[in-house]
Design an enzyme around this catalytic site. Structure first.
Site, PDB file in Angstrom:
ATOM      1  N   CYS A   8       0.846  -1.191   0.000  1.00  0.00           N
ATOM      2  CA  CYS A   8       0.000   0.000   0.000  1.00  0.00           C
ATOM      3  C   CYS A   8       0.880   1.238   0.000  1.00  0.00           C
ATOM      4  O   CYS A   8       1.661   1.450   0.920  1.00  0.00           O
ATOM      5  CB  CYS A   8      -0.934   0.051   1.208  1.00  0.00           C
ATOM      6  SG  CYS A   8      -1.939   1.557   1.198  1.00  0.00           S
TER       7      CYS A   8
ATOM      8  N   ASN B 133      -0.411  -4.280  -7.458  1.00  0.00           N
ATOM      9  CA  ASN B 133      -1.008  -3.190  -6.698  1.00  0.00           C
ATOM     10  C   ASN B 133      -0.816  -1.907  -7.520  1.00  0.00           C
ATOM     11  O   ASN B 133      -0.317  -1.948  -8.643  1.00  0.00           O
ATOM     12  CB  ASN B 133      -0.334  -3.086  -5.320  1.00  0.00           C
ATOM     13  CG  ASN B 133      -1.261  -2.454  -4.289  1.00  0.00           C
ATOM     14  OD1 ASN B 133      -1.999  -1.520  -4.591  1.00  0.00           O
ATOM     15  ND2 ASN B 133      -1.220  -2.955  -3.063  1.00  0.00           N
TER      16      ASN B 133
ATOM     17  N   GLY C 169     -10.833  -3.704 -10.518  1.00  0.00           N
ATOM     18  CA  GLY C 169     -10.742  -2.633  -9.525  1.00  0.00           C
ATOM     19  C   GLY C 169     -11.461  -1.365  -9.937  1.00  0.00           C
ATOM     20  O   GLY C 169     -12.675  -1.239  -9.809  1.00  0.00           O
TER      21      GLY C 169
END
Lengths: 259, 308
Positions: free
Chosen positions: B133, B195, B268
Site C-alpha cells: 500500500c 497493486n 478494480g
C-alpha cells in the site's frame, strides 16, 4: 438507483462557463430529494471517473431533469460540448440524504443561501417548498453579472424573495451572501445552503441561532459515487469519524460535519 | 444466473464459480454493490484492506483523475479487524462467495494480529497480504520492496493462518520476480499482482499536489500493460496461482490476463466507472470461450507466452 444512457434534450450556456443540461430517461422517476445528484460519465474512454452533478429541477410528468454544471476542466468541457440528441451514461439518482423540504411549515421562515454552482440544488429545494406552500427567502452570491443564473426562475416561484449579491457589485448588491445574511437581522427556522466550502464555513460562523435547523450540501472529488471507494469523505464535527458525502449525504445538518 | 462449469476455477482456499472478483478497496465490504446486483454472481470478493485497529484514512482530496486512470490516497480507512469480523463478514456470509481478506499493517505483528482475528471466519477463504500500500506511512510498502522482509512477513503470517495466504505484489520495484520468488520460498500459497503504481499530480493554479497525501496509487486502464508485463514475467519464474489485476475493464482484458498467466482476475477501478462491470464481464465470458474455441477458461492460462 439506475444506470442509464439518458437522452440529452437540451444543453445550453446559461451564464459564463455555466451550462444547463436537460436529460430524459426512466431514472427520472426515482428522483425525489433535493440534494440528490447524478453521476455522469464523460464521453470518451480516457476519463474514467464520472462527474457528480446535482439536480437543479425535475419534471416527473415529462420524464426529464436538469443539471447545471460549470466548465472547469477536461471532463465538464466535454459535457458542455454535448448536443441535444446525444446520450450520456448516467448513474443515479445518488445521495441518501437531501434537504428536508417536507418538514418546514408554511409559516416557518425558510432561508436558502447559495453561491455559484452551489445554487442548483437550492432551486430544486425551492421548487419543492413552493409546491408545498412554503415561502422562502433566497440569497444568492455570484462573482459578477455574467456568472448569474436562475434569478428569474427563483423569482417566478410563488412567495420567493430573492436577493442577489455580487463580489464586484456589478449587479444586485455588492458584497457577500454573509453580509446579506447578517443584514437580514433575524434568524430563520430553516437554513439550507450550498456553495464553496469557504462560504459554507462563513455561513456557519456568522452564527446560526440555536433554533435554526441548518442543512448544508457538500461537494468533493468523487470516485464511485455510491459509498464504496471512500474518496469523498468529510470529518464529523467532533473529528471522531468520517461521513461519506456521496452516500451519507450530500446534505448534512451543519452541526454534524466539520466544514 | 446459471452456473457455467467452463468458468469454474479452484484456487487455494477459493473455489470460484468464475475467475472474477472485485479487487480490494474497490468494493468496500459488498453492501453497496449488493443493492445493485446479486453478489452470488461473483467468483470471490476481495474485501477492503483491513488493519489491526480502525483507521480513519487520509485527509481529502483523496482521488485525482489521470489519463485513462486515477490516483487514490484513501489511506486504508477501515473499521479494523474486529469490526470486519463482527460487522462486515457476517453480511457477506449470506452469499455463497468466498472472501479474500486483504490484510494491511505497519508492523509484522499487526498483520499477524489481523490474520489471527479473521482466520476462523467461515467465509474467509484466503488472505491477501497487502505488502504494497503506497498511501500510508509504514503502510507495508517496505515489506513489498525488500525480498527478505516480504519473505519474513509471509512466514510469520503463515505460522498463524489456517487459510491459504496470497501475497499482493507491488509494481514499485526494480525486479518483481525477486519478490515473487522470495515469498514463494517463504510458503506463500499464491500471488496477486499488481497493486497500484506510485504517482502524483500537481495543480498549476495552487502549485501544490492535488492529493492531500501528495502522492497516491495509480490504477485504471493506464497501468494495464505494466500489469500484464509483470504477470508475464512472474509466470516465468513460478507456478503459484496468480490473481491478476491492473486496469481490467472488459471481458477481452480478462482473456488477455489469462493468456499472460493468471488463474483468476480482480476488477478494480472499473467498478467505479461502471458498477456493473463485474457481472457484465462474467456474463460475456462464455461467448468468448466459444469464440476462442476453448473448452474451459483455465486452458487459456499462460497460453500467451512466446514460443521458446
Amino acid at each position: 438507483m439506475k444506470n442509464e444512457k439518458m437522452l440529452i434534450v437540451d444543453n445550453r450556456l446559461i451564464a459564463a462557463g455555466t451550462y444547463e443540461m436537460t436529460l430524459a430517461g426512466t431514472l427520472v422517476s426515482e428522483i425525489s430529494r433535493p440534494g440528490a445528484f447524478l453521476h455522469v460519465a464523460v464521453p470518451g474512454e480516457d476519463l474514467v471517473l464520472r462527474r457528480p452533478i446535482s439536480i437543479a429541477s425535475v419534471d416527473h410528468e415529462g420524464g426529464s431533469c436538469t443539471l447545471i454544471f460549470k466548465d472547469v476542466g477536461a471532463g465538464t468541457e466535454r459535457l458542455a460540448r454535448c448536443h441535444p440528441g446525444d446520450r450520456v451514461d448516467v448513474l443515479g439518482p445518488l445521495g441518501q440524504q437531501g434537504f428536508p423540504v417536507d418538514e418546514p411549515y408554511a409559516a416557518d421562515d425558510v432561508l436558502l443561501i447559495g453561491g455559484g454552482v452551489g445554487v442548483p440544488p437550492l432551486y430544486y429545494a425551492a421548487c419543492e417548498l413552493a409546491g408545498r406552500g412554503v415561502s422562502v427567502s433566497v440569497i444568492l452570491g455570484f462573482q459578477t453579472t455574467s456568472a448569474i443564473f436562475y434569478e428569474e426562475q427563483f423569482r417566478e416561484l410563488p412567495g420567493c424573495d430573492v436577493r442577489i449579491m455580487t463580489d464586484d457589485g456589478s449587479y444586485g448588491q455588492k458584497g457577500t451572501v454573509i453580509e446579506a445574511f447578517e443584514e437580514r437581522g433575524k434568524r430563520p427556522d430553516w437554513l439550507f445552503s450550498c456553495g464553496p466550502r469557504g462560504m459554507l464555513r462563513a455561513v456557519e460562523k456568522a452564527g446560526m441561532h440555536p433554533h435554526t435547523k441548518g442543512y448544508v450540501s457538500l461537494e468533493e472529488r468523487m470516485g464511485c459515487g455510491v459509498g464504496v471507494c471512500l474518496a469523498c469523505v468529510c470529518e464529523t464535527e467532533d473529528r471522531s469519524s468520517y461521513r461519506k458525502i456521496c452516500r451519507d449525504g450530500p446534505v448534512f445538518p451543519f452541526k454534524e460535519v466539520l466544514l | 444466473m446459471m452456473r457455467d462449469p467452463r468458468l469454474e476455477v479452484t484456487l487455494p482456499g477459493l473455489p470460484m464459480k468464475n475467475p472474477l472478483m472485485p479487487a480490494s478497496g474497490c468494493f468496500a465490504f459488498g453492501r453497496e454493490y449488493a443493492e445493485l446486483y446479486d453478489l452470488n454472481e461473483l467468483g470471490a470478493i476481495a474485501i477492503k484492506g483491513t488493519t489491526g485497529t480502525a483507521r480513519l484514512g487520509n485527509p481529502t482530496p483523496r482521488v485525482a483523475e489521470t489519463p485513462s486512470g486515477m490516483l487514490n490516497a484513501i489511506g486504508l480507512q477501515n473499521p479494523g479487524a474486529k469490526g470486519v469480523r463482527d460487522e462486515e463478514l457476517p453480511f457477506l456470509e449470506t452469499y455463497d462467495v468466498p472472501v479474500l481478506a486483504n490484510v494491511s499493517g505497519s508492523r509484522p505483528e499487526e498483520y499477524v494480529d489481523v490474520v489471527k482475528t479473521l482466520t476462523d471466519a467461515p467465509n474467509v477463504g484466503a488472505f491477501e497480504l497487502n505488502i504494497s500500500c503506497p498511501n500510508v506511512k509504514e503502510g507495508g510498502i517496505h515489506f513489498g520492496t525488500d525480498p527478505a522482509a516480504a519473505a519474513e512477513l509471509t512466514k510469520e503470517v503463515k505460522r498463524v493462518s489456517t487459510k491459504p495466504v496470497y501475497v499482493k505484489l507491488s509494481p514499485n520495484v526494480t525486479d518483481v520476480t525477486a519478490i515473487a520468488r522470495a515469498v514463494e520460498g517463504a510458503g506463500a500459497d499464491g500471488l496477486s499482482l499488481i497493486n497500484t503504481l506510485l504517482g502524483t499530480r500537481i495543480d498549476w493554479e495552487t502549485r501544490k499536489p492535488v492529493l492531500a497525501n501528495e502522492k497516491g496509487g495509480l490504477s485504471g486502464p493506464a497501468i494495464k500493460p505494466i500489469a500484464l508485463r509483470m504477470i508475464y514475467d512472474v509466470r516465468q519464474v513460478t507456478d503459484l496461482p496468480i490473481i491478476g489485476m491492473g486496469g481490467i475493464q472488459s471481458t477481452e482484458d480478462v482473456i488477455e490476463f489469462m493468456l499472460a498467466g493468471v488463474d483468476a482476475v480482480a476488477v478494480g477501478t472499473a467498478n467505479f466507472s461502471n458498477p456493473f462491470a463485474c457481472p457484465n464481464i462474467i456474463r460475456e465470458l462464455p461467448a468468448w470461450l466459444e469464440r476462442l474455441g476453448v473448452e474451459h477458461i483455465r486452458h487459456l492460462r499462460g497460453q500467451g507466452e512466446a514460443a521458446v
